[in-house]
Scaffold this motif. Structure first.
Motif, short mmCIF file in Angstrom:
data_model
loop_
_atom_site.label_atom_id
_atom_site.label_comp_id
_atom_site.label_asym_id
_atom_site.label_seq_id
_atom_site.Cartn_x
_atom_site.Cartn_y
_atom_site.Cartn_z
N VAL A 155 68.28 26.08 -39.28
CA VAL A 155 69.28 25.63 -40.25
C VAL A 155 69.26 26.61 -41.41
O VAL A 155 68.21 26.79 -42.05
N LYS A 156 70.39 27.21 -41.68
CA LYS A 156 70.47 28.27 -42.68
C LYS A 156 71.53 27.93 -43.71
O LYS A 156 72.60 27.41 -43.38
N THR A 157 71.22 28.24 -44.97
CA THR A 157 72.20 28.02 -46.03
C THR A 157 73.40 28.93 -45.80
O THR A 157 73.26 30.14 -45.58
N TYR A 158 74.58 28.33 -45.86
CA TYR A 158 75.80 29.11 -45.60
C TYR A 158 76.33 29.70 -46.90
O TYR A 158 76.47 29.00 -47.92
N VAL A 159 76.60 31.00 -46.86
CA VAL A 159 77.21 31.72 -47.98
C VAL A 159 78.46 32.42 -47.46
O VAL A 159 78.39 33.18 -46.49
N SER A 160 79.56 32.15 -48.09
CA SER A 160 80.83 32.74 -47.66
C SER A 160 80.83 34.24 -47.97
O SER A 160 80.45 34.67 -49.07
N GLU A 161 81.25 35.01 -47.00
CA GLU A 161 81.31 36.47 -47.18
C GLU A 161 82.55 36.83 -47.99
O GLU A 161 83.67 36.45 -47.66
N THR A 162 82.35 37.57 -49.08
CA THR A 162 83.45 38.03 -49.93
C THR A 162 83.29 39.53 -50.18
O THR A 162 82.20 40.11 -49.95
N ASN A 163 84.34 40.13 -50.66
CA ASN A 163 84.28 41.57 -50.98
C ASN A 163 83.29 41.83 -52.10
O ASN A 163 82.57 42.84 -52.09
N GLU A 164 83.27 40.94 -53.08
CA GLU A 164 82.34 41.11 -54.19
C GLU A 164 80.90 41.07 -53.70
O GLU A 164 80.06 41.87 -54.13
N LEU A 165 80.61 40.14 -52.77
CA LEU A 165 79.25 40.04 -52.23
C LEU A 165 78.89 41.28 -51.43
O LEU A 165 77.77 41.80 -51.55
N GLU A 166 79.81 41.77 -50.65
CA GLU A 166 79.54 42.96 -49.84
C GLU A 166 79.29 44.18 -50.73
O GLU A 166 78.38 44.98 -50.48
N ASN A 167 80.08 44.33 -51.79
CA ASN A 167 79.88 45.46 -52.71
C ASN A 167 78.53 45.37 -53.41
O ASN A 167 77.84 46.37 -53.57
N PHE A 168 78.17 44.14 -53.81
CA PHE A 168 76.89 43.98 -54.47
C PHE A 168 75.74 44.28 -53.51
O PHE A 168 74.74 44.89 -53.90
N ARG A 169 75.87 43.85 -52.27
CA ARG A 169 74.81 44.08 -51.30
C ARG A 169 74.56 45.58 -51.12
O ARG A 169 73.40 46.03 -51.04
N VAL A 170 75.64 46.34 -51.09
CA VAL A 170 75.49 47.79 -50.91
C VAL A 170 74.85 48.40 -52.16
O VAL A 170 73.92 49.23 -52.06
N ARG A 171 75.32 48.02 -53.34
CA ARG A 171 74.77 48.57 -54.58
C ARG A 171 73.31 48.19 -54.76
O ARG A 171 72.47 49.00 -55.16
N TRP A 172 73.00 46.91 -54.47
CA TRP A 172 71.63 46.45 -54.66
C TRP A 172 70.67 47.16 -53.70
O TRP A 172 69.57 47.56 -54.08
N LYS A 173 71.08 47.30 -52.46
CA LYS A 173 70.21 47.93 -51.47
C LYS A 173 69.91 49.38 -51.86
O LYS A 173 68.77 49.86 -51.74
N SER A 174 70.93 50.07 -52.34
CA SER A 174 70.73 51.45 -52.75
C SER A 174 69.77 51.54 -53.92
O SER A 174 68.85 52.38 -53.93
N LYS A 175 69.96 50.67 -54.91
CA LYS A 175 69.10 50.69 -56.09
C LYS A 175 67.67 50.27 -55.74
O LYS A 175 66.69 50.86 -56.21
N PHE A 176 67.53 49.26 -54.88
CA PHE A 176 66.20 48.75 -54.54
C PHE A 176 65.41 49.80 -53.76
O PHE A 176 64.19 49.97 -53.96
N GLN A 177 66.07 50.51 -52.87
CA GLN A 177 65.36 51.52 -52.10
C GLN A 177 64.92 52.69 -52.97
O GLN A 177 63.87 53.29 -52.73
N ARG A 178 65.70 52.98 -54.01
CA ARG A 178 65.28 54.04 -54.94
C ARG A 178 64.07 53.61 -55.75
O ARG A 178 63.16 54.39 -56.00
N ASP A 179 64.06 52.32 -56.13
CA ASP A 179 62.95 51.82 -56.93
C ASP A 179 61.71 51.52 -56.09
O ASP A 179 60.58 51.53 -56.60
N ASN A 180 61.92 51.21 -54.78
CA ASN A 180 60.80 50.84 -53.91
C ASN A 180 60.89 51.65 -52.61
O ASN A 180 61.27 51.10 -51.55
#
Length: 985
Positions: free
Chosen positions: A282-307
């Motif tokens: 059972v998984k919490t459902y989160v609707s996929e949006t363009n804003e979420l997808e853009n944030f996911r890409v930005r966050w992943k890039s920043k997190f990999q640089r920091d870690n």
């Protein structure tokens, strides 16, 4: 005035704007920093991801709201996965850093003390990952949960269990406040869908792999194969690895994980995912949006640089909740304003500890109100805190397959299971498994597991059987002292063995005798049933009746015998030594109806024949006697009177048919009464026993005692019998001699009893409805459904008949006692159709005949009706007309001839009886034999009365119908014929 040139004006305006910009750039910063604490476990993936998302949220928020006058200034503390460290960090942040809010803690164990601390200091505690339901019960206004409460998913889990029809499930949870917090809600949800929780598996947070394996081995020995796992990802990873190692991720097992595990699947190692193949989650459902997808890409890039050392960098819903929590807090702080962001410290004292000296936030109440009123659309969906809780309740049902997950359905509180969220068919709550997508179960099986298996540890099911004295044909327990072995046989035992053989799997079991404390016969079957409820027996087999009260404690299979409780009483021979036995073939109502119809038919015949038939004329007594004689003589078909009316013949034919049926039925019934032995029950109604205070018997240990008490039987009149032989002896004695007048017995016992004693006793009444004998199992036992289906298969086959013949005997070898009891007298219900036909035919003939009479005599009737006189006088006149002969009838216009040596009678058609004042001779029918002509042809012919013919206008008689009179003279052979053709000879 001199006009300023246009170029100079633009130059001056540009100078002013540039000067203002330089002034603002050099002006001091006017934003206010608001201290906010962050307490997370920085060595965990959730801690690292959460802190990163919080920082990213504030950066994004103030970049798009640069006009805000407040800025959140974070003070981070590492709780090091320890409750004390988290509490110390919170105390430090509130007392020393004077934070206005704290984002955290990371888990539910750390939250309780921190919530109390925040309430004391009026500092909001905002957590995005503490999901345990008991935290809500603290009712602290300063605790805000920007996450789903774990209790919100229990109905989604129960919907999955209900969809597949699993009857049992075992929760496996970690032994802390996070793990145990969901259990009460989960158990209630499962019970609401008729699923039991037979066991709860608890794993210590510090458990080793060996300890986890030991607990899993214990689960393998149980029947249940449905497991619901609720724990943190670090323990669950070791759990699934161990389960795969010992073979519990193979075919037949069902694993369901809560969202605490399923939400973090993307962060698990590949080896753990390989161990979880086939798991449902059972998984919490989160609707996929363009804003979420853009944030996911930005966050992943920043997190990999920091870690750069962390390879797995998949964002999950916890990070989105952390992002939204920071954004909500920034909005709320801006609403509060720019003043009073400080902690008012308590007056210092040497004896005060740090907890006692903690201050109170001046803006705490305002910040609390601002957070409750914050509404916006975040990355995880609509953000709204109701009573401090995030309102989000849509879940996605996933199936772990390959290196990831595959969605198979969604669940919402309103519609239950749905294949797609935008489905139009949302009118009802659904738990149908047809809605779910294809599932790959553990062991790469596509077949739905049944949810339970026979234990693999070689443990045998302990089957309790009753030790009893009588009715050993059902269950008999014998102990061999030489071999010290116990043998259990009987009808119920053979049926149970046959049913177990038809199951599609093997089940090991052993019979354990259940006796009283002295080793003798059991006192009550309820005691044995209760042992199953207590868990001392895995099941109970025997002649155990299914009752509503017992079903409150155990589950029964479908019955394997017929149901019902009956009254058995002795038969008595009425015999044929009865002087009035000839009256018995017909009931009294049929006797009375038949007599009435004989009189009625006699009356109908008289009415139809009176005017045209001499046999039905004469004095009243003669007419009544003749009518009744004619009607009753049809019983022996000896009627001598001749009927001449066609209506009468029609009525008589139908009546003779009715009489024929009656007499034949009477003869057959009377023959049976006189030649066949007549058996009648001594009692026909159980209420008769109660009214007369008779003694009745019942089988020892049976539930029937309770029924008899409910029926108001005197307990002193209730006698126990333990065997068919003892019951027979009690019935033979009778109630007056210390025996019983009747036995209250269940149908299976009744068949056995009557099969032994044939015509001595009979079953007269079914007094109670029950479900028969069944096998007993604990409530929720998965064996019940399979056993019930197997019982149906056995009952429909030849095996059941063979078992019955072996133990209960062939019922056809003994004449059924009920067949020897004489049938009741013939009743009106069997013949009312015949009487109806005869009655309708008679009335119809009467109506038509009377209608013809009234029409023929209408002139005479109307003449008197128009004259003066009372109604009775007119009716009397009409009856007088009816009483006269119908002179126009053919019976009075023809002479009846009969073969023989003489003439039996002389009839003059149209003649009537001579009145005293008439000079005419009486009717020739009054002369049996004439030596002279009755009419003097030489004399004057006087005017006859009107009944001889119609009068002519001049008072003379009109022509009469030709008359031939045959006169027989003794000793002479000639016949003189006198013909009267006209008014004179």
């Amino acid at each position: 005035m001199q006009k300023i040139p246009t170029g100079i004006a633009f130059s001056f305006l540009f100078f002013i704007i540039l000067s203002k910009s330089n002034f603002l750039a050099k002006a001091p910063n006017t934003t206010i920093a608001v201290n906010v604490g962050v307490i997370l476990d920085f060595d965990t993936w959730t801690g690292k991801m959460g802190l990163s998302c919080i920082n990213r949220a504030l950066a994004d928020f103030y970049a798009s709201h640069n006009h805000y006058k407040t800025r959140l200034h974070l003070h981070s503390r590492d709780s090091k996965c320890d409750v004390v460290e988290a509490a110390a960090a919170a105390l430090d942040l509130i007392k020393n850093m004077e934070v206005q809010a704290i984002i955290g803690p990371q888990n539910s164990m750390q939250a309780k003390f921190m919530i109390d601390l925040g309430e004391k200091a009026q500092v909001p505690i905002v957590s995005f990952s503490a999901t345990s339901p008991p935290l809500t019960s603290l009712r602290s206004p300063y605790f805000f949960r920007v996450a789903q409460n774990d209790s919100s998913q229990v109905k989604a889990i129960s919907a999955i269990v209900q969809a597949f029809g699993w009857r049992e499930a075992v929760p496996i949870y970690v032994d802390n406040s996070f793990g145990e917090g969901i259990i009460p809600n989960l158990v209630d949800a499962l019970q609401n869908v008729d699923a039991r929780v037979p066991y709860q598996s608890i794993i210590s947070p510090s458990a080793t792999d060996d300890q986890i394996g030991e607990e899993l081995y214990k689960l393998m020995t149980m029947q249940t194969r449905v497991f619901i796992v609720h724990m943190s990802t670090n323990i669950s990873s070791r759990l699934f690895n161990k389960a795969k190692e010992i073979g519990m991720m193979s075919e037949g097992y069902i694993w369901i994980t809560t969202n605490g595990i399923t939400n973090s699947l993307s962060s698990l190692e590949r080896s753990v995912l390989d161990s979880m193949q086939g798991v449902l989650g059972v998984k919490t459902y989160v609707s996929e949006t363009n804003e979420l997808e853009n944030f996911r890409v930005r966050w992943k890039s920043k997190f990999q640089r920091d870690n750069p050392t962390i390879l797995t960098t998949e964002l999950n819903v916890l990070g989105l909740w952390a992002y939204d929590a920071a954004s909500a807090l920034a909005r709320a702080v801006e609403k509060v304003g720019t003043t009073n962001f400080y902690i008012e410290q308590t007056t210092a004292s040497r004896n005060l500890t740090d907890l006692e000296a903690i201050g109170v936030s001046q803006n705490g109440p305002k910040l609390y109100e601002a957070l409750l009123g914050t509404r916006f659309t975040g990355l995880a969906g609509d953000f709204s805190l109701v009573n401090g809780q995030l309102q989000s309740s849509t879940f996605k049902i996933i199936n772990v397959n390959g290196i990831g997950e595959r969605g198979i359905a969604f669940w919402t509180p309103e519609n239950g299971l749905m294949r797609e969220l935008n489905s139009r068919n949302t009118s009802t709550y659904s738990t149908s498994k047809k809605i779910l997508g294809p599932i790959i179960w553990p062991g790469e099986s596509s077949s739905v597991p049944k949810g339970w298996e026979v234990p693999t540890n070689g443990k045998k099911l302990r089957i309790g059987v009753p030790v009893k004295k009588g009715f050993s044909e059902f269950v008999k327990v014998t102990h061999d002292a030489n071999t010290n072995k116990t043998q259990v046989t009987g009808y119920s035992i053979d049926v149970f063995n046959a049913v177990m053989e038809t199951l599609p799997y093997a089940v090991s079991y052993e019979f354990i005798p259940f006796a009283n404390s002295n080793g003798g016969s059991i006192v009550s079957y309820n005691d044995m049933v209760y042992q199953v409820y207590l868990g001392k027996f895995d099941a109970a087999v025997g002649d155990t009746t299914i009752t509503a009260n017992r079903s409150n404690f155990v589950d029964f299979t479908l019955p394997y015998t017929e149901s019902g409780v009956t009254l058995v009483v002795p038969n008595r021979d009425n015999g044929s030594k009865n002087a009035w036995i000839f009256l018995k073939p017909l009931s009294w109502e049929l006797w009375i109806t038949s007599g009435c119809f004989f009189v009625f038919i006699g009356f109908i015949v008289w009415v139809l024949e009176h005017r045209i038939n001499e046999d039905f004329r004469g004095p009243p007594s003669h007419q009544i006697g003749t009518s009744l004689w004619y009607s009753f003589s049809t019983l022996v078909f000896a009627q001598r009177e001749r009927v001449v009316s066609n209506f009468t013949r029609f009525v008589v034919i139908i009546w003779v048919f009715v009489v024929l049926i009656l007499t034949q039925s009477y003869t057959a019934s009377l023959t049976s009464l006189l030649t066949v032995k007549q058996l009648q029950p001594t009692v026909t109604d159980i209420n008769q026993l109660i009214k007369n205070g008779e003694r009745v018997g019942y089988a020892g240990g049976s539930f029937i005692l309770g029924i008899l008490k409910e029926m108001k039987f005197d307990e002193n009149k209730l006698i126990i019998y333990d065997s068919p032989e003892e019951c027979d002896q009690l019935l033979l004695k009778g109630s007056e001699n210390g025996g019983i007048a009747g036995a209250i017995i269940e149908n299976p016992y009744m068949k056995l009893f009557l099969g032994q004693y044939c015509s001595k006793y009979t079953m007269v009444e079914s007094i109670y409805k029950i479900d028969g004998f069944g096998f007993v199992f604990p409530i929720g036992s998965p064996l019940v459904s399979d056993m019930s289906r197997a019982i149906l298969n056995v009952r429909e086959g030849k095996k059941m008949k063979e078992i019955e013949n072996a133990w209960l005997g062939n019922q056809n070898n003994c004449t059924n006692s009920n067949n020897q009891v004489s049938s009741a007298s013939l009743s009106l219900a069997s013949f009312w159709g015949l009487f109806l036909i005869a009655g309708v035919a008679s009335l119809l003939s009467l109506i038509i005949s009377m209608s013809m009479f009234l029409y023929k005599e209408r002139q005479q009737i109307l003449i008197h009706f128009h004259s003066e006189g009372s109604i009775l006088r007119r009716i009397h006149h009409t009856l007088g007309i009816f009483d006269k002969k119908d002179l126009k009838s053919h019976t009075f216009r023809n002479i009846a001839l009969q073969d023989g040596t003489g003439i039996d009678s002389v009839q003059v058609i149209g003649a009537s009886e001579a009145s005293p004042n008439s000079k005419y001779t009486p009717s020739p029918s009054s002369y049996p034999t004439h030596t002279e002509p009755p009419c003097d042809c030489l004399g004057a012919f006087q005017m006859p009365p009107r009944e001889y013919g119609d009068l002519s206008p001049n008072g003379q008689a009109s022509q009469l119908a030709p008359v031939i009179e045959l006169v027989s003279y003794p000793n002479q052979e000639e016949i003189i014929t006198i013909e009267i053709a006209h008014e004179n000879c």
